[in-house]
Design a protein around this motif. Structure first.
Motif, PDB file in Angstrom:
ATOM      1  N   ALA A 190       0.614  -1.028   0.209  1.00  0.00           N
ATOM      2  CA  ALA A 190      -0.101  -0.078  -0.110  1.00  0.00           C
ATOM      3  C   ALA A 190       0.955   1.400   0.032  1.00  0.00           C
ATOM      4  O   ALA A 190       0.479   2.147  -0.832  1.00  0.00           O
ATOM      5  CB  ALA A 190      -0.742  -0.406   1.282  1.00  0.00           C
ATOM      6  N   ALA A 191       1.914   1.111   0.350  1.00  0.00           N
ATOM      7  CA  ALA A 191       2.561   2.954   0.485  1.00  0.00           C
ATOM      8  C   ALA A 191       3.135   2.737  -0.274  1.00  0.00           C
ATOM      9  O   ALA A 191       3.769   3.635  -1.083  1.00  0.00           O
ATOM     10  CB  ALA A 191       4.354   1.936   1.966  1.00  0.00           C
ATOM     11  N   ASN A 192       4.211   1.704  -1.438  1.00  0.00           N
ATOM     12  CA  ASN A 192       4.265   1.651  -2.620  1.00  0.00           C
ATOM     13  C   ASN A 192       3.432   2.540  -3.513  1.00  0.00           C
ATOM     14  O   ASN A 192       3.981   3.444  -4.569  1.00  0.00           O
ATOM     15  CB  ASN A 192       4.680   0.385  -3.445  1.00  0.00           C
ATOM     16  N   ILE A 193       2.237   1.692  -3.533  1.00  0.00           N
ATOM     17  CA  ILE A 193       1.132   2.719  -4.143  1.00  0.00           C
ATOM     18  C   ILE A 193       0.838   3.675  -3.958  1.00  0.00           C
ATOM     19  O   ILE A 193       0.682   4.968  -5.102  1.00  0.00           O
ATOM     20  CB  ILE A 193      -0.127   2.015  -4.363  1.00  0.00           C
ATOM     21  N   GLY A 194       1.381   4.486  -2.746  1.00  0.00           N
ATOM     22  CA  GLY A 194       1.377   5.828  -2.440  1.00  0.00           C
ATOM     23  C   GLY A 194       2.199   6.877  -2.384  1.00  0.00           C
ATOM     24  O   GLY A 194       2.222   8.023  -2.953  1.00  0.00           O
ATOM     25  N   GLU A 195       3.225   6.201  -2.915  1.00  0.00           N
ATOM     26  CA  GLU A 195       4.709   6.420  -3.369  1.00  0.00           C
ATOM     27  C   GLU A 195       3.846   6.817  -5.253  1.00  0.00           C
ATOM     28  O   GLU A 195       4.691   8.240  -5.013  1.00  0.00           O
ATOM     29  CB  GLU A 195       5.460   6.037  -3.183  1.00  0.00           C
ATOM     30  N   THR A 196       3.753   6.090  -5.774  1.00  0.00           N
ATOM     31  CA  THR A 196       3.075   6.436  -7.233  1.00  0.00           C
ATOM     32  C   THR A 196       2.211   7.326  -7.419  1.00  0.00           C
ATOM     33  O   THR A 196       2.186   8.440  -8.156  1.00  0.00           O
ATOM     34  CB  THR A 196       3.424   5.242  -7.686  1.00  0.00           C
ATOM     35  N   MET A 197       1.501   7.108  -5.985  1.00  0.00           N
ATOM     36  CA  MET A 197       0.433   8.578  -6.293  1.00  0.00           C
ATOM     37  C   MET A 197       1.232   9.918  -6.441  1.00  0.00           C
ATOM     38  O   MET A 197       0.624  10.911  -6.627  1.00  0.00           O
ATOM     39  CB  MET A 197      -0.676   8.394  -4.993  1.00  0.00           C
ATOM     40  N   VAL A 198       1.641  10.192  -5.031  1.00  0.00           N
ATOM     41  CA  VAL A 198       2.416  11.404  -5.268  1.00  0.00           C
ATOM     42  C   VAL A 198       3.104  12.188  -6.183  1.00  0.00           C
ATOM     43  O   VAL A 198       3.138  12.480  -6.361  1.00  0.00           O
ATOM     44  CB  VAL A 198       3.230  11.365  -3.900  1.00  0.00           C
ATOM     45  N   GLN A 199       3.764  10.827  -6.284  1.00  0.00           N
ATOM     46  CA  GLN A 199       4.442  10.847  -7.817  1.00  0.00           C
ATOM     47  C   GLN A 199       3.734  11.478  -9.104  1.00  0.00           C
ATOM     48  O   GLN A 199       4.423  12.301  -9.663  1.00  0.00           O
ATOM     49  CB  GLN A 199       5.336   9.666  -8.352  1.00  0.00           C
ATOM     50  N   GLU A 211      -6.925  21.961  -9.790  1.00  0.00           N
ATOM     51  CA  GLU A 211      -6.833  21.238  -9.097  1.00  0.00           C
ATOM     52  C   GLU A 211      -7.479  19.826  -9.097  1.00  0.00           C
ATOM     53  O   GLU A 211      -6.870  18.979  -8.864  1.00  0.00           O
ATOM     54  CB  GLU A 211      -7.596  21.093  -7.647  1.00  0.00           C
ATOM     55  N   ALA A 212      -8.621  19.842 -10.196  1.00  0.00           N
ATOM     56  CA  ALA A 212      -9.106  18.419 -10.202  1.00  0.00           C
ATOM     57  C   ALA A 212      -7.807  17.090 -11.258  1.00  0.00           C
ATOM     58  O   ALA A 212      -7.954  16.426 -10.777  1.00  0.00           O
ATOM     59  CB  ALA A 212     -10.466  18.317 -11.284  1.00  0.00           C
ATOM     60  N   GLU A 213      -7.228  17.855 -11.954  1.00  0.00           N
ATOM     61  CA  GLU A 213      -6.615  17.610 -12.885  1.00  0.00           C
ATOM     62  C   GLU A 213      -5.015  16.668 -12.293  1.00  0.00           C
ATOM     63  O   GLU A 213      -5.009  15.616 -12.268  1.00  0.00           O
ATOM     64  CB  GLU A 213      -5.625  18.070 -14.076  1.00  0.00           C
ATOM     65  N   VAL A 214      -4.440  17.816 -11.081  1.00  0.00           N
ATOM     66  CA  VAL A 214      -3.395  16.465  -9.969  1.00  0.00           C
ATOM     67  C   VAL A 214      -4.291  15.688  -9.365  1.00  0.00           C
ATOM     68  O   VAL A 214      -4.056  14.188  -9.063  1.00  0.00           O
ATOM     69  CB  VAL A 214      -3.266  18.288  -8.905  1.00  0.00           C
ATOM     70  N   TYR A 215      -5.251  16.105  -8.502  1.00  0.00           N
ATOM     71  CA  TYR A 215      -6.118  14.622  -7.530  1.00  0.00           C
ATOM     72  C   TYR A 215      -6.608  13.596  -8.813  1.00  0.00           C
ATOM     73  O   TYR A 215      -6.062  12.544  -8.518  1.00  0.00           O
ATOM     74  CB  TYR A 215      -7.342  15.580  -7.357  1.00  0.00           C
ATOM     75  N   ALA A 216      -6.832  14.231  -9.782  1.00  0.00           N
ATOM     76  CA  ALA A 216      -7.046  12.664 -11.100  1.00  0.00           C
ATOM     77  C   ALA A 216      -6.199  12.336 -11.098  1.00  0.00           C
ATOM     78  O   ALA A 216      -5.764  10.668 -11.439  1.00  0.00           O
ATOM     79  CB  ALA A 216      -8.040  12.696 -12.244  1.00  0.00           C
ATOM     80  N   ALA A 217      -4.632  12.504 -11.458  1.00  0.00           N
ATOM     81  CA  ALA A 217      -3.422  11.801 -11.619  1.00  0.00           C
ATOM     82  C   ALA A 217      -3.370  10.825 -10.528  1.00  0.00           C
ATOM     83  O   ALA A 217      -2.740   9.394 -11.017  1.00  0.00           O
ATOM     84  CB  ALA A 217      -2.879  12.617 -11.585  1.00  0.00           C
ATOM     85  N   GLY A 218      -2.860  10.928  -9.272  1.00  0.00           N
ATOM     86  CA  GLY A 218      -3.260  10.808  -7.641  1.00  0.00           C
ATOM     87  C   GLY A 218      -4.602   9.368  -8.280  1.00  0.00           C
ATOM     88  O   GLY A 218      -3.757   8.329  -7.263  1.00  0.00           O
TER      89      GLY A 218
END
Length: 424
Positions: A190-199, A211-218
């Motif tokens: 789960a932590a690894n997935i979270g890292e890729t979300m942030v990246q 903002e919505a595009e940044v949110y959607a990317a994560g």
């Protein structure tokens, strides 16, 4: 950061995601039965929260079932638990799991209202027994008095006058905090997935997009890696103090368009296999205000103080105070707890009332300090916590941090990248 977001996920990678075995099921049920034996209980009644509860959901039912959240479980001291499901579609989900289901089909029932609970207790011959209940205790932070409804509980008690019920949620949750090897593997995934979300959010954020595009990317980064996650907190602007879901998530207003010299703050929640991680994404686009730079340095100092002190046999309250010390020495204010428990979330560090220094705060008369919850609990290997140290001077607020696992030697940073302010 060295890691790059890759949207092309190989199927072979997805198939390598960790799963739970029947050995893990037996470990959990044995742990619960040992707890019952030690506390003079004949059964445990576990009431799970709605499956769409979002971050910090109260899903203890999943810990017992490894199945869809939103059910009720009756676990006797001997024998197989009964699983009460809210609707027939849950039965279809169970059917598709097949032989890997933790609870057999004969112990599945449709309906989890109070009458269904009463009938299950009668069927197991527990009408004159001591029964421990999970769900009556406060569910931090959203349900300070618990989430079991009055009519529901009143009906159960009136129809089972000779049964004795006791709230055991806090006591049992402390046992759950010491995670097994299988649980830790799932937590790290789960932590690894979270890292890729942030990246992914870092890479897309720039002036001119919403903002919505940044949110959607994560969110897309998580979904493409085989997990469905809760929503996240996010805001942007020059001096925005909000820290909850974006305003366009709950009221009719357009998402903000990012500008040069903006600051983005997001609390990213990731969940895989009922193991949760949190990631504090703080991004400065362009120039950083001097006071925000100072706040970022203090927040990082708090984070490092926490890393240094958190280890087995340390008291939770000692760690909470260590994470606050640099902030209080610097004279800043804090937006929330600098540390809280996770898996499950039953510990919360002290929130001082120093946020009264915000000029607009004088409009709100009922402002007070929140004390540390369970400060004397001794930390042990296998426990996980969220570091989310914040610091603000005026309206310049920065929050950094992520999920920390404790092993025999101390702190293991599961997502170290968010321990600092990102710059772009």
């Amino acid at each position: 950061m060295d890691k790059k977001f890759n949207s092309n996920i190989e199927n072979s990678q997805l198939q390598k995601a960790p799963i739970y075995s029947l050995k893990e099921r037996n470990r959990r049920w044995d742990l619960a039965r040992q707890f019952m034996e030690q506390n003079g209980l004949e059964a445990m009644l576990i009431v799970g929260e709605h499956e769409d509860a979002g971050p910090a959901s109260y899903s203890y039912d999943v810990w017992f079932t490894n199945s869809r959240p939103g059910s009720t479980v009756l676990l006797p001291k001997e024998g197989t638990p009964i699983n009460l499901l809210p609707a027939p579609m849950f039965v279809l989900d169970h059917m598709e799991v097949g032989e890997d289901a933790w609870i057999p089909a004969k112990n599945i029932r449709i309906g989890r209202d109070s009458n269904a609970v009463v009938q299950a207790i009668k069927d197991l011959g527990l009408t004159k027994s001591e029964i421990g209940v999970i769900g009556l205790e406060p569910a931090i932070p959203w349900q300070p008095e618990g989430f079991v409804g009055y009519n529901y509980w009143a009906n159960i008690k009136s129809k089972l006058p000779n049964s004795k019920f006791q709230s055991i949620g806090f006591e049992f949750a402390q046992l759950l905090m010491i995670q097994s090897e299988e649980e830790i593997n799932v937590l790290k995934h789960a932590a690894n997935i979270g890292e890729t979300m942030v990246q992914a959010m870092f890479e897309i954020a720039k002036p001119g997009i919403s903002e919505a595009e940044v949110y959607a990317a994560g969110m897309a980064a998580a979904l493409s890696r085989g997990t469905v996650i809760p929503w996240m907190h996010m805001c942007s602007g020059k001096n925005n103090l909000r820290f909850g879901p974006p305003s366009w998530a709950y009221r009719p207003t357009p998402p903000r368009i990012l500008e040069e010299n903006d600051y983005i703050a997001a609390e990213v929640f990731c969940n895989y296999g009922d193991r949760s991680t949190q990631h504090q994404f703080a991004l400065a686009i362009g120039d950083v205000d001097e006071e925000r730079e100072r706040a970022a340095n203090v927040a990082r100092d708090c984070y490092e103080k926490g890393l240094k002190i958190i280890k087995p046999e340390t008291k939770f309250g000692e760690v909470a105070e260590a994470l606050l010390a640099p902030l209080e020495d610097a004279g800043g204010w804090v937006r929330g707890p600098q540390i809280h428990g996770i898996n499950p979330a039953i510990h919360i560090g002290r929130i001082p009332e120093n946020y009264i220094q915000i000029p607009e705060m004088e409009k709100y008369p009922d402002i007070h300090e929140v004390p540390t919850l369970m400060p004397d609990m001794e930390l042990l290997p296998g426990m996980s916590f969220v570091f989310e140290p914040s610091c603000a001077f005026g309206r310049n607020l920065v929050t950094v941090g992520g999920t920390i696992l404790i092993d025999e030697n101390g702190a293991v940073e599961l997502n170290p990248s968010t321990g600092n302010l990102f710059r772009k």
